[in-house]
Design a protein around this motif. Structure first.
Motif, PDB file in Angstrom:
ATOM      1  N   LYS A 150       0.828  -1.195   0.000  1.00 17.70           N
ATOM      2  CA  LYS A 150       0.000   0.000   0.000  1.00 17.70           C
ATOM      3  C   LYS A 150       0.868   1.253   0.000  1.00 17.70           C
ATOM      4  O   LYS A 150       1.967   1.255   0.534  1.00 17.70           O
ATOM      5  N   CYS A 151       0.356   2.293  -0.629  1.00 11.79           N
ATOM      6  CA  CYS A 151       1.103   3.548  -0.711  1.00 11.79           C
ATOM      7  C   CYS A 151       1.270   4.167   0.676  1.00 11.79           C
ATOM      8  O   CYS A 151       0.323   4.293   1.447  1.00 11.79           O
ATOM      9  N   ASN A 152       2.490   4.544   0.972  1.00 14.17           N
ATOM     10  CA  ASN A 152       2.823   5.186   2.241  1.00 14.17           C
ATOM     11  C   ASN A 152       3.042   6.683   1.975  1.00 14.17           C
ATOM     12  O   ASN A 152       3.999   7.050   1.291  1.00 14.17           O
ATOM     13  N   PRO A 153       2.171   7.543   2.488  1.00  7.68           N
ATOM     14  CA  PRO A 153       2.298   8.982   2.218  1.00  7.68           C
ATOM     15  C   PRO A 153       3.662   9.553   2.599  1.00  7.68           C
ATOM     16  O   PRO A 153       4.205  10.394   1.882  1.00  7.68           O
ATOM     17  N   ALA A 154       4.228   9.099   3.727  1.00  3.58           N
ATOM     18  CA  ALA A 154       5.533   9.610   4.167  1.00  3.58           C
ATOM     19  C   ALA A 154       6.623   9.195   3.188  1.00  3.58           C
ATOM     20  O   ALA A 154       7.500   9.998   2.825  1.00  3.58           O
ATOM     21  N   ALA A 155       6.564   7.940   2.721  1.00  4.80           N
ATOM     22  CA  ALA A 155       7.556   7.452   1.755  1.00  4.80           C
ATOM     23  C   ALA A 155       7.399   8.173   0.420  1.00  4.80           C
ATOM     24  O   ALA A 155       8.395   8.518  -0.232  1.00  4.80           O
ATOM     25  N   ALA A 156       6.149   8.415   0.016  1.00  4.09           N
ATOM     26  CA  ALA A 156       5.904   9.121  -1.246  1.00  4.09           C
ATOM     27  C   ALA A 156       6.463  10.542  -1.192  1.00  4.09           C
ATOM     28  O   ALA A 156       7.074  11.018  -2.151  1.00  4.09           O
ATOM     29  N   ALA A 157       6.268  11.211  -0.065  1.00  2.56           N
ATOM     30  CA  ALA A 157       6.787  12.572   0.108  1.00  2.56           C
ATOM     31  C   ALA A 157       8.318  12.574   0.095  1.00  2.56           C
ATOM     32  O   ALA A 157       8.947  13.467  -0.490  1.00  2.56           O
ATOM     33  N   LYS A 158       8.919  11.582   0.730  1.00  3.60           N
ATOM     34  CA  LYS A 158      10.381  11.478   0.757  1.00  3.60           C
ATOM     35  C   LYS A 158      10.937  11.248  -0.642  1.00  3.60           C
ATOM     36  O   LYS A 158      11.922  11.883  -1.055  1.00  3.60           O
ATOM     37  N   ASN A 159      10.313  10.345  -1.397  1.00  4.26           N
ATOM     38  CA  ASN A 159      10.764  10.060  -2.760  1.00  4.26           C
ATOM     39  C   ASN A 159      10.560  11.260  -3.680  1.00  4.26           C
ATOM     40  O   ASN A 159      11.382  11.515  -4.566  1.00  4.26           O
ATOM     41  N   ARG A 160       9.482  11.995  -3.459  1.00  7.27           N
ATOM     42  CA  ARG A 160       9.232  13.186  -4.274  1.00  7.27           C
ATOM     43  C   ARG A 160      10.299  14.245  -3.997  1.00  7.27           C
ATOM     44  O   ARG A 160      10.790  14.910  -4.920  1.00  7.27           O
ATOM     45  N   HIS A 161      10.669  14.410  -2.721  1.00 12.80           N
ATOM     46  CA  HIS A 161      11.703  15.376  -2.368  1.00 12.80           C
ATOM     47  C   HIS A 161      13.035  14.998  -3.012  1.00 12.80           C
ATOM     48  O   HIS A 161      13.737  15.866  -3.566  1.00 12.80           O
ATOM     49  N   LEU A 162      13.388  13.710  -2.974  1.00 15.27           N
ATOM     50  CA  LEU A 162      14.622  13.247  -3.609  1.00 15.27           C
ATOM     51  C   LEU A 162      14.566  13.473  -5.109  1.00 15.27           C
ATOM     52  O   LEU A 162      15.541  13.914  -5.724  1.00 15.27           O
ATOM     53  N   CYS A 163      13.411  13.200  -5.687  1.00 12.56           N
ATOM     54  CA  CYS A 163      13.217  13.365  -7.123  1.00 12.56           C
ATOM     55  C   CYS A 163      13.385  14.827  -7.546  1.00 12.56           C
ATOM     56  O   CYS A 163      14.079  15.140  -8.520  1.00 12.56           O
ATOM     57  N   GLU A 164      12.770  15.726  -6.810  1.00  9.83           N
ATOM     58  CA  GLU A 164      12.868  17.149  -7.129  1.00  9.83           C
ATOM     59  C   GLU A 164      14.291  17.667  -6.922  1.00  9.83           C
ATOM     60  O   GLU A 164      14.748  18.557  -7.655  1.00  9.83           O
ATOM     61  N   SER A 165      15.003  17.091  -5.947  1.00 10.12           N
ATOM     62  CA  SER A 165      16.398  17.473  -5.728  1.00 10.12           C
ATOM     63  C   SER A 165      17.260  17.075  -6.923  1.00 10.12           C
ATOM     64  O   SER A 165      18.158  17.822  -7.334  1.00 10.12           O
ATOM     65  N   LEU A 166      16.978  15.896  -7.498  1.00 13.74           N
ATOM     66  CA  LEU A 166      17.693  15.453  -8.696  1.00 13.74           C
ATOM     67  C   LEU A 166      17.425  16.396  -9.868  1.00 13.74           C
ATOM     68  O   LEU A 166      18.327  16.751 -10.624  1.00 13.74           O
ATOM     69  N   ALA A 167      16.164  16.787 -10.012  1.00 16.01           N
ATOM     70  CA  ALA A 167      15.797  17.706 -11.090  1.00 16.01           C
ATOM     71  C   ALA A 167      16.525  19.039 -10.947  1.00 16.01           C
ATOM     72  O   ALA A 167      17.061  19.580 -11.921  1.00 16.01           O
ATOM     73  N   ASP A 168      16.574  19.572  -9.726  1.00 17.53           N
ATOM     74  CA  ASP A 168      17.231  20.856  -9.480  1.00 17.53           C
ATOM     75  C   ASP A 168      18.742  20.776  -9.707  1.00 17.53           C
ATOM     76  O   ASP A 168      19.355  21.708 -10.235  1.00 17.53           O
ATOM     77  N   ASN A 169      19.336  19.640  -9.300  1.00 14.94           N
ATOM     78  CA  ASN A 169      20.783  19.490  -9.395  1.00 14.94           C
ATOM     79  C   ASN A 169      21.249  19.157 -10.806  1.00 14.94           C
ATOM     80  O   ASN A 169      22.264  19.698 -11.266  1.00 14.94           O
ATOM     81  N   CYS A 170      20.519  18.294 -11.482  1.00 16.28           N
ATOM     82  CA  CYS A 170      20.944  17.830 -12.806  1.00 16.28           C
ATOM     83  C   CYS A 170      20.487  18.753 -13.935  1.00 16.28           C
ATOM     84  O   CYS A 170      21.163  18.871 -14.957  1.00 16.28           O
TER      85      CYS A 170
END
Length: 259
Positions: A150-170
């Motif tokens: 099942k989707c975990n909101p906390a995990a989804a938020a963490k993965n989204r933050h990591l994802c956006e950090s990659l977008a900003d850095n790369c």
């Protein structure tokens, strides 16, 4: 090709079991290196496959050079050199590009790399591509091996933050037109789907267009047999015309009365 001794079991082995046994014994014969790497090769491979299929085509289209500081850069995958030295000669034939040893399965070649060529790994901080799997949706392409949860909101938020950090850095927004476009694409392709509300799926922008081998084969066959088909039709029509001419001549000769 490497092999091992006969099995101690008096019962005959199947070909698959024999290959498994040979591969396992081959690895047992190799000296073991105690260098331990805390990074999943399998998940790193999955992350790289996703990058290659769902990001690289767009980067190439924009003719954009990813910075070596970006964690998505090939140099920041500790297993990249070893993966490039895999030779897949046949279905059950894998070779090490470093020492040319042969194995019956990719998993044995992976273990061979761990045992014999671990000294070639640069496992410095930030070079484990598996750490980015949460952002890149590795579980989606590994779904057959990982049970759905099942989707975990906390995990989804963490993965989204990591994802956006990659977008900003790369792909920094102020890095130019191409960088800005790729930044927007990365958010849509990977980040926006990190939510438990549903409705948004990863890889929405598509990926590398795969060539359908069967389609190409059918096209080649059509091109080869089309002239033969037309030749057959032409000869058949010519034969039918000849038969009609003979019938017409025969009818004409029967209509003539003797003088």
């Amino acid at each position: 090709m490497e092999g091992g001794g006969a099995s101690s079991s008096p019962l005959p082995q199947t070909d698959q079991a024999l290959r498994e046994s040979v591969g396992a014994r081959t690895l047992m014969q190799e000296p073991y290196h105690s260098h331990e790497v805390h990074c999943s090769r399998e998940r790193s491979r999955a992350a790289w496959e996703i990058i290659e299929e769902y990001l690289t085509p767009f980067v190439e289209k924009e003719q954009y050079q990813i910075s070596s500081k970006c964690r998505l850069h090939p140099d920041n995958d500790m297993f990249r050199e070893q993966e490039q030295h895999k030779i897949h000669a046949d279905v059950n034939h894998w070779k090490c590009g470093f020492c040319k040893k042969s194995f019956h399965a990719e998993k044995y070649l992976d273990q061979h790399f761990d045992n014999r060529h671990s000294n070639l790994l640069n496992d410095s901080h930030g070079r484990c591509l598996a750490d980015l799997c949460g952002a890149l949706h590795c579980d989606k392409i590994m779904a057959s091996k990982i049970p759905k949860t099942k989707c975990n909101p906390a995990a989804a938020a963490k993965n989204r933050h990591l994802c956006e950090s990659l977008a900003d850095n790369c792909f920094p927004i102020n890095g130019g037109v191409s960088s800005s476009r790729l930044h927007d694409l990365f958010l849509h392709q990977f980040c926006d789907s990190h939510t438990c509300t549903g409705g948004r799926k990863p890889f929405s922008r598509g990926g590398r267009k795969k060539i359908n081998v069967y389609y190409i084969a059918i096209c080649i066959l059509i091109v080869m047999f089309l002239p033969l088909f037309y030749l057959f039709v032409y000869l058949n029509q010519r034969q039918m015309k000849g038969i009609q001419d003979l019938k017409r001549i025969s009818k004409t000769s029967h209509k003539k009365k003797p003088t």
